[in-house]
Design an enzyme around this catalytic site. Structure first.
Site, PDB file in Angstrom:
ATOM      1  N   ILE A 380       9.468  -2.858   2.824  1.00 44.95           N
ATOM      2  CA  ILE A 380      10.623  -2.019   2.498  1.00 44.95           C
ATOM      3  C   ILE A 380      10.214  -0.649   1.990  1.00 44.95           C
ATOM      4  O   ILE A 380      11.065   0.195   1.713  1.00 44.95           O
ATOM      5  CB  ILE A 380      11.518  -2.710   1.440  1.00 44.95           C
ATOM      6  CG1 ILE A 380      10.710  -3.023   0.178  1.00 44.95           C
ATOM      7  CG2 ILE A 380      12.150  -3.964   2.017  1.00 44.95           C
ATOM      8  CD1 ILE A 380      11.548  -3.630  -0.931  1.00 44.95           C
ATOM      9  N   GLY A 381       8.930  -0.410   1.844  1.00 40.72           N
ATOM     10  CA  GLY A 381       8.479   0.897   1.379  1.00 40.72           C
ATOM     11  C   GLY A 381       7.005   1.066   1.619  1.00 40.72           C
ATOM     12  O   GLY A 381       6.249   0.096   1.757  1.00 40.72           O
ATOM     13  N   LYS A 382       6.575   2.337   1.668  1.00 40.42           N
ATOM     14  CA  LYS A 382       5.172   2.622   1.878  1.00 40.42           C
ATOM     15  C   LYS A 382       4.831   3.929   1.188  1.00 40.42           C
ATOM     16  O   LYS A 382       5.606   4.879   1.212  1.00 40.42           O
ATOM     17  CB  LYS A 382       4.847   2.722   3.374  1.00 40.42           C
ATOM     18  CG  LYS A 382       3.375   2.990   3.666  1.00 40.42           C
ATOM     19  CD  LYS A 382       3.114   3.073   5.158  1.00 40.42           C
ATOM     20  CE  LYS A 382       1.643   3.344   5.425  1.00 40.42           C
ATOM     21  NZ  LYS A 382       1.349   3.451   6.882  1.00 40.42           N
ATOM     22  N   TYR A 385      -0.494   4.916  -2.121  1.00 36.68           N
ATOM     23  CA  TYR A 385      -1.218   3.970  -2.956  1.00 36.68           C
ATOM     24  C   TYR A 385      -1.089   2.534  -2.474  1.00 36.68           C
ATOM     25  O   TYR A 385      -1.842   1.674  -2.883  1.00 36.68           O
ATOM     26  CB  TYR A 385      -0.712   4.056  -4.399  1.00 36.68           C
ATOM     27  CG  TYR A 385       0.757   3.790  -4.520  1.00 36.68           C
ATOM     28  CD1 TYR A 385       1.258   2.498  -4.664  1.00 36.68           C
ATOM     29  CD2 TYR A 385       1.660   4.847  -4.487  1.00 36.68           C
ATOM     30  CE1 TYR A 385       2.601   2.260  -4.761  1.00 36.68           C
ATOM     31  CE2 TYR A 385       3.012   4.615  -4.586  1.00 36.68           C
ATOM     32  CZ  TYR A 385       3.480   3.329  -4.728  1.00 36.68           C
ATOM     33  OH  TYR A 385       4.821   3.097  -4.829  1.00 36.68           O
ATOM     34  N   GLY A 386      -0.118   2.229  -1.625  1.00 37.46           N
ATOM     35  CA  GLY A 386       0.060   0.858  -1.190  1.00 37.46           C
ATOM     36  C   GLY A 386       1.403   0.668  -0.525  1.00 37.46           C
ATOM     37  O   GLY A 386       2.087   1.619  -0.163  1.00 37.46           O
ATOM     38  N   GLU A 387       1.802  -0.586  -0.383  1.00 37.43           N
ATOM     39  CA  GLU A 387       3.031  -0.924   0.308  1.00 37.43           C
ATOM     40  C   GLU A 387       3.890  -1.827  -0.564  1.00 37.43           C
ATOM     41  O   GLU A 387       3.378  -2.584  -1.390  1.00 37.43           O
ATOM     42  CB  GLU A 387       2.723  -1.606   1.643  1.00 37.43           C
ATOM     43  CG  GLU A 387       1.923  -0.722   2.606  1.00 37.43           C
ATOM     44  CD  GLU A 387       1.546  -1.459   3.870  1.00 37.43           C
ATOM     45  OE1 GLU A 387       1.459  -2.704   3.798  1.00 37.43           O
ATOM     46  OE2 GLU A 387       1.331  -0.804   4.898  1.00 37.43           O
ATOM     47  N   VAL A 388       5.219  -1.761  -0.339  1.00 37.00           N
ATOM     48  CA  VAL A 388       6.177  -2.578  -1.080  1.00 37.00           C
ATOM     49  C   VAL A 388       6.875  -3.502  -0.091  1.00 37.00           C
ATOM     50  O   VAL A 388       7.358  -3.060   0.956  1.00 37.00           O
ATOM     51  CB  VAL A 388       7.205  -1.699  -1.821  1.00 37.00           C
ATOM     52  CG1 VAL A 388       8.169  -2.585  -2.612  1.00 37.00           C
ATOM     53  CG2 VAL A 388       6.508  -0.718  -2.743  1.00 37.00           C
ATOM     54  N   LYS A 401       4.803  -5.096  -4.937  1.00 41.41           N
ATOM     55  CA  LYS A 401       3.997  -3.916  -4.643  1.00 41.41           C
ATOM     56  C   LYS A 401       2.528  -4.318  -4.646  1.00 41.41           C
ATOM     57  O   LYS A 401       2.013  -4.829  -5.637  1.00 41.41           O
ATOM     58  CB  LYS A 401       4.247  -2.820  -5.674  1.00 41.41           C
ATOM     59  CG  LYS A 401       3.444  -1.551  -5.425  1.00 41.41           C
ATOM     60  CD  LYS A 401       3.678  -0.513  -6.518  1.00 41.41           C
ATOM     61  CE  LYS A 401       5.090  -0.039  -6.519  1.00 41.41           C
ATOM     62  NZ  LYS A 401       5.298   1.042  -7.509  1.00 41.41           N
ATOM     63  N   ASP A 497       6.025  11.312 -13.744  1.00 47.15           N
ATOM     64  CA  ASP A 497       6.280  11.415 -12.299  1.00 47.15           C
ATOM     65  C   ASP A 497       7.755  11.151 -12.021  1.00 47.15           C
ATOM     66  O   ASP A 497       8.102  10.410 -11.101  1.00 47.15           O
ATOM     67  CB  ASP A 497       5.395  10.436 -11.535  1.00 47.15           C
ATOM     68  CG  ASP A 497       5.338  10.756 -10.041  1.00 47.15           C
ATOM     69  OD1 ASP A 497       5.622  11.912  -9.676  1.00 47.15           O
ATOM     70  OD2 ASP A 497       5.017   9.864  -9.253  1.00 47.15           O
TER      71      ASP A 497
END
Length: 642
Positions: A380-382, A385-388, A401, A497
Site C-alpha cells: 500500500i506504500g513505498k 527506506y522500505g515498503e508498507v 512497514k 519531518d
C-alpha cells in the site's frame, strides 16, 4: 587483545588504593575550605544587600556634547523629611529615561526634566501608584508575548527620527476605521509558557514586573488617564496602573518601553508545566503594543551555612569505608561488563553475530509479535527506506512497514530499537497506534494500526474529491492536537519531518500523526525525490541552525497552505534550489486567495522568518477552533502545470 581486560582491572585496583590513601586528608581539608568559603560568601551577600537598588540614567538628544546637568531627586523613603539628593548626569544622544524611583514610569527628554514632551495632558498627577516590592538579591526570568496583524502605515526611518524603536508587528486596543484594521488585539489576552527554572518553587517567587513595548494614551479625544490592569490566569497582579503619558499612535510599529515596577504576586492558579494566560486589561483610554515582557523575580535556592568545624585528628568513618567498598564492587562489575561487551562487539563485527529471541520487542499487552503470525497482503506504500504492506494480524487489519535488507546493520538495529521504545509508550487519539515490531533480520519491521483513507497528501490530490473547508479545518485541528501531544511528552518529541505525507486519515476522517519516530533512520541511504523534505523544512533548519518546536510549527504552516490550495509547495523547483531560496532569500509559497481570513493569517504567521514570532502549536489549535468557515465554497483539485 586477550591481555587488555586484565590490564584494565589492574589499573582500576591501583586507582582505588590511591583514592583510599588520599581520601582522609582531602575530605578534612575540603571541609575546612568549604566552611571558610561559606563565611566569605555570607559577608559578600550581607554587603550586597546593603546597596540601594535605585538607578537613574538620563540621556539627552538636544546636545551631543557632554553637558554637566544637575538633577535633584527626592526618594520616597525620606517623605517625612525635606531631603533631596543632587546628582550630575552627562547628556548623550538618546532621549529615553526609564524613571521608576517614584513608583511610576515616564519617558523624558532634555537635561533632566521629568515632564513628558509628548503628553497632551498638563496634569502631572498619575493617580494612585502601587508601591514597589523589594527585589534585592533576587534572580529573574522573562516570558514575552507578541501582538500582530496591525496595518503598517510607516517605515522604520520614521521610528528613528522620533526616537522610537521599530517592531515587526503590533496590534491596538481600538480601530480608526473598520477598513483600517489595527491588528488582533483579542482583548489583550495572550498565552505564555512558564519561564522559571524547573527547580524553582512557586514559594520562591516574590513578584512580577511588566514592560509594555508600545505606545499609550492612543485616544486623543479622551482626557482621562490611561488605566491598565495586568492579569495572570485571570488573577490581578498588583494594583491598577495609571499614567497621563500620551504618545503618537499613528505608526503602530514604532514603540517605546513602558516599564511597570515589580508587583507582588502569589501565583494563584499558575501552571508550572504548561501554558498560562496573561491579559493586558484596558480600563480607560487605549494603547498599541508590539509585545509584552513578563518578568518573574525569585529567590535562588540557598544552602544554610554550616558552623565552623573544630579541627580534629583526621579519621575515616565506617560509612566512608562502606562507600569505598561498595563503589569498588560496582566499578569492578562495570569493568567486567564492559570487557564482555567489547569482546562481543568485536565478535559481532567479524560476521558471527546471530540474533536470538530476545530481539523481539514486547507489545503493550506483554506478548511477543512474530512476523510469521501476520498475513502479509498487498503493498500500500513505498518509499526510499522500505515498503508498507496491508496485513492481517489476529483478525484485524494492520499496516506493516519493512526495512529493506540492504539497509540493515548493527547501527540501524540500535536506532530502530530506540525509536520503538519511544513509540510504544505513546497513547493519543491523534497519534498513530504502535502495535509491535520484529528485530530478527531479515524481517525487520514495525506493525501499526491501518488507516484506510491513506495520507492527507493523497486526499488533497484526489481529483474525484471536493473538500469542504469545515472538513479541512477539522483535520488540521486533529493534526495540531497530535503534534501538541508530542511536544508535551517527556522527553519532548520533535517530529522533524512533519508534512502531509505523514498525516494519516481513518475512515471517519480523523487525522493521526505518523512517522515521527523513524524519520531520522528512514533518511539513511535515501535520495530525496522531487520536492522532498526541504519544501516543509523551516529556513533556520535549512541554514543548519538548531531544530526547535517552532520548526515543526513552520512545517505545520506549509501543510495549512497545502490544504488551502490542494497543490504541491514550490512545484517544479528542484530541492537544492528550494534550500537556497527558502533558507537564504526568504522565498515562501504564494498567499492563497480563497479561504477564511483567520485561516490565511494563521498560515502566514506560521511561516514567519523569525521562529520566536511564530505561534506555538497550542496557539495554532486555539485559533483553528475559532475559525468560522461558513460561506466558503468547496475546494476542488486543480492539476499544476510546469
Amino acid at each position: 587483545m586477550k591481555k587488555l581486560p586484565f590490564l584494565i582491572i589492574i589499573i582500576y585496583i591501583f586507582l582505588i588504593l590511591i583514592s583510599i590513601s588520599s581520601s582522609i586528608d582531602y575530605n578534612y581539608n575540603n571541609d575546612i575550605d568549604n566552611n571558610n568559603n561559606n563565611i566569605i560568601n555570607r559577608n559578600k551577600n550581607k554587603n550586597k544587600n546593603n546597596l540601594y537598588n535605585n538607578k537613574v540614567i538620563i540621556k539627552n538628544d538636544d546636545n551631543d556634547d557632554e553637558i554637566n546637568n544637575k538633577f535633584k531627586i527626592r526618594l520616597d523613603d525620606n517623605e517625612d523629611q525635606d531631603i533631596y539628593n543632587e546628582y550630575h548626569f552627562l547628556s548623550k544622544v538618546h532621549n529615553r529615561l526609564a524613571f521608576n524611583i517614584f513608583g511610576s514610569s515616564s519617558e523624558n527628554s532634555g537635561s533632566g526634566s521629568n515632564s513628558n514632551s509628548n503628553s497632551k495632558n498638563t496634569d502631572s498627577s498619575t493617580g494612585p501608584t502601587p508601591s514597589p516590592i523589594s527585589i534585592n538579591g533576587t534572580l529573574n526570568s522573562t516570558a514575552t508575548v507578541y501582538w500582530s496583524g496591525g496595518k503598517s502605515s510607516c517605515k522604520s526611518v520614521n521610528c528613528t527620527e522620533e526616537g522610537f524603536s521599530t517592531g515587526d508587528s503590533y496590534a491596538c486596543s481600538y480601530e480608526i476605521t473598520p477598513t483600517y484594521q489595527r491588528g488582533q488585539w483579542e482583548k489583550g489576552v495572550k498565552y505564555f509558557k512558564d519561564p522559571l527554572p524547573k527547580s524553582i518553587l512557586t514559594s520562591q517567587v516574590v513578584g512580577v514586573s511588566f514592560v509594555i513595548n508600545g505606545v499609550v494614551g492612543c485616544t486623543p479625544l479622551k482626557q482621562e488617564l490611561t488605566t491598565i490592569e495586568f492579569l495572570i490566569q485571570d488573577v490581578q497582579v498588583g494594583q491598577t496602573i495609571s499614567t497621563n503619558r500620551s504618545d503618537d499612535c499613528s505608526c503602530g510599529i514604532c514603540y517605546k518601553d513602558y516599564e511597570i515596577l515589580p508587583q507582588s504576586y502569589d501565583l494563584l492558579g499558575y501552571n508550572k508545566s504548561g501554558l498560562n494566560k496573561v491579559q493586558l486589561l484596558l480600563l480607560d483610554n487605549s494603547i498599541c503594543a508590539t509585545s509584552l515582557d513578563i518578568i518573574f523575580y525569585y529567590h535562588p535556592s540557598t544552602i544554610p551555612p554550616t558552623p565552623t568545624p573544630t579541627p580534629s585528628k583526621p579519621t575515616i568513618s565506617l560509612l566512608k569505608k562502606y562507600l569505598i567498598i561498595g563503589f569498588s564492587i560496582v566499578g569492578g562489575l562495570l569493568i567486567i561488563g564492559g570487557c564482555f561487551l567489547l569482546i562481543r562487539n568485536r565478535y559481532r563485527s567479524s560476521g558471527y553475530y546471530k540474533p536470538d529471541k530476545n530481539d523481539y520487542t514486547q507489545i503493550k499487552d506483554g506478548k511477543d509479535i512474530d512476523i510469521h503470525q501476520i498475513k502479509i497482503g498487498v503493498r500500500i506504500g513505498k518509499g526510499n527506506y522500505g515498503e508498507v504492506y496491508l496485513g492481517t494480524w489476529r483478525g484485524s487489519q494492520v499496516a506493516v512497514k519493512k526495512l529493506p535488507a540492504h539497509n540493515i546493520n548493527e547501527n540501524i538495529l540500535k536506532e530502530f530499537h530506540r525509536e520503538i521504545n519511544l513509540m510504544k509508550n505513546l497513547r493519543h487519539p491523534n497519534v498513530i497506534q504502535f502495535l509491535g515490531s520484529c528485530l530478527i533480520p531479515p524481517d525487520i519491521c514495525i506493525c501499526t494500526e491501518y488507516m484506510p483513507r491513506g495520507s492527507l497528501y493523497s486526499i488533497l490530490h484526489d481529483q474525484a474529491l471536493q473538500l469542504q473547508w469545515s472538513l479541512l479545518i477539522k483535520m488540521m485541528i486533529d493534526a495540531a492536537k497530535g503534534v501538541i501531544y508530542l511536544h508535551n511528552s517527556t522527553p519532548v518529541i520533535l517530529h522533524r519531518d512533519l508534512k502531509s505525507h505523514n498525516l494519516l486519515v481513518d475512515e471517519n476522517w480523523k487525522v493521526k500523526v505518523a512517522d515521527f519516530g523513524l524519520s531520522t533512520i528512514e533518511q539513511q541511504g535515501a535520495t530525496m525525490t522531487a520536492c522532498g523534505t526541504p519544501c516543509w523544512t523551516s529556513p533556520e533548519v535549512l541554514r543548519s541552525q538548531r531544530y526547535t518546536e517552532k520548526a515543526d510549527v513552520y512545517s505545520f504552516g506549509i501543510i495549512l497552505w497545502e490544504c488551502a490550495t490542494r497543490q504541491d509547495p514550490y512545484f517544479g523547483i528542484p530541492p537544492f534550489q528550494v534550500i537556497f531560496a527558502v533558507g537564504r532569500e526568504g522565498m515562501r509559497p504564494p498567499v492563497p486567495q480563497n479561504g477564511p481570513p483567520k485561516y490565511i493569517q494563521l498560515l502566514i504567521d506560521c511561516l514567519n522568518e523569525n521562529p520566536s514570532h511564530r505561534p506555538t502549536m497550542e496557539q495554532c489549535l486555539e485559533r483553528l477552533e475559532s475559525i468560522d468557515s461558513s460561506g466558503y465554497s468547496d475546494l476542488q483539485y486543480v492539476r499544476q502545470q510546469l
